[in-house]
Design a protein around this motif. Sequence first.
Motif, PDB file in Angstrom:
ATOM      1  N   ARG A 104       7.414  95.384  60.215  1.00  0.00           N
ATOM      2  CA  ARG A 104       8.512  94.426  60.343  1.00  0.00           C
ATOM      3  C   ARG A 104       7.985  93.019  60.640  1.00  0.00           C
ATOM      4  N   LEU A 111      14.367  98.149  58.985  1.00  0.00           N
ATOM      5  CA  LEU A 111      13.409  98.602  57.987  1.00  0.00           C
ATOM      6  C   LEU A 111      14.134  99.441  56.940  1.00  0.00           C
ATOM      7  N   ASP A 182      11.218  98.226  51.853  1.00  0.00           N
ATOM      8  CA  ASP A 182      10.015  97.778  52.557  1.00  0.00           C
ATOM      9  C   ASP A 182       8.874  98.780  52.434  1.00  0.00           C
TER      10      ASP A 182
END
Length: 305
Positions: A104, A111, A182
Amino acid sequence: MALLKSESFPGDINLTPPQEEVGPKDETPPCVPGQTKTSTARALTQEELERLGGERALVSGFKQMKLEKEAQKNWDLFYKRNTTNFFKDRHWTTREFEELKACREFESQRLVLLEAGCGVGNCIFPLLEDDLNIFVYACDFSPRAVEFVKQNPLYCPERCCAFQCDLTRDDLRTHVPESSVDVVTLIFVLSAVHPDKMKQALENISRVLKPGGIVLFRDYGLYDHAMLRFKAGSKLGENFYVRQDGTRSYFFSKEFLAELFEETGFQCVVNDYVLRETVNKKEGLCVPRVFLQSKFTKRSQSDSS
């Protein structure tokens, strides 16, 4: 299939007897005593070399086409037989892959993760319990496995979206916004895909991963004990085998995996063999396990130019 109980390691599943091939996704957790990481493949004994050298005949082309056509059905039958009882929850993932916590940009960032090949949720539910600021897209080849995920008491549509998907054919962007993820976890999944279609699966994953996003990979490595126990008549191709239930497994060399990812726009961060032994003291069994554990990042356009 009779199963032998292995020496107690957190998250281990059982070992099958030596005369039988290992069942689908026979996996053992990282971060246990006696495990080492290395850049070189495991050295084979003379007996093992002779055994592999003797496997020249391949499964017929007709049967291989049938296995490919029935791949989804065979995995669905696997989950019908075993329901949610075959694998234990993977509480080791955040321990081994620090990116699940550390990637992060700021502490309160949510996330977004894609679990490609989620099975019945043994990875995603420990993550959802452990991290309240995470959203998970979860897909699997087997419709039955996806239904088990949705039936789990921990499943919450506000924090998780589960859907059926053939990574080699179905566009992930139908369910996942482009360049929105991500982290992708690809754990004991790519080995079940035909080698000719692995690139298509990675290209599909790349479309939903952010530039600079990371793929966390763990799967069967070259010369794993499971690979050496297949009987004659199980070989589909180089390092590629079929089990008795019709599910298939590929065993990765680090060179093959690196080339595969690099050809689809990824950059290697880590790519190592994980060597360990699984012991059954009661039966006097000590078997060498080999996994490949790797991390790849998606190149940005500036990196590719």
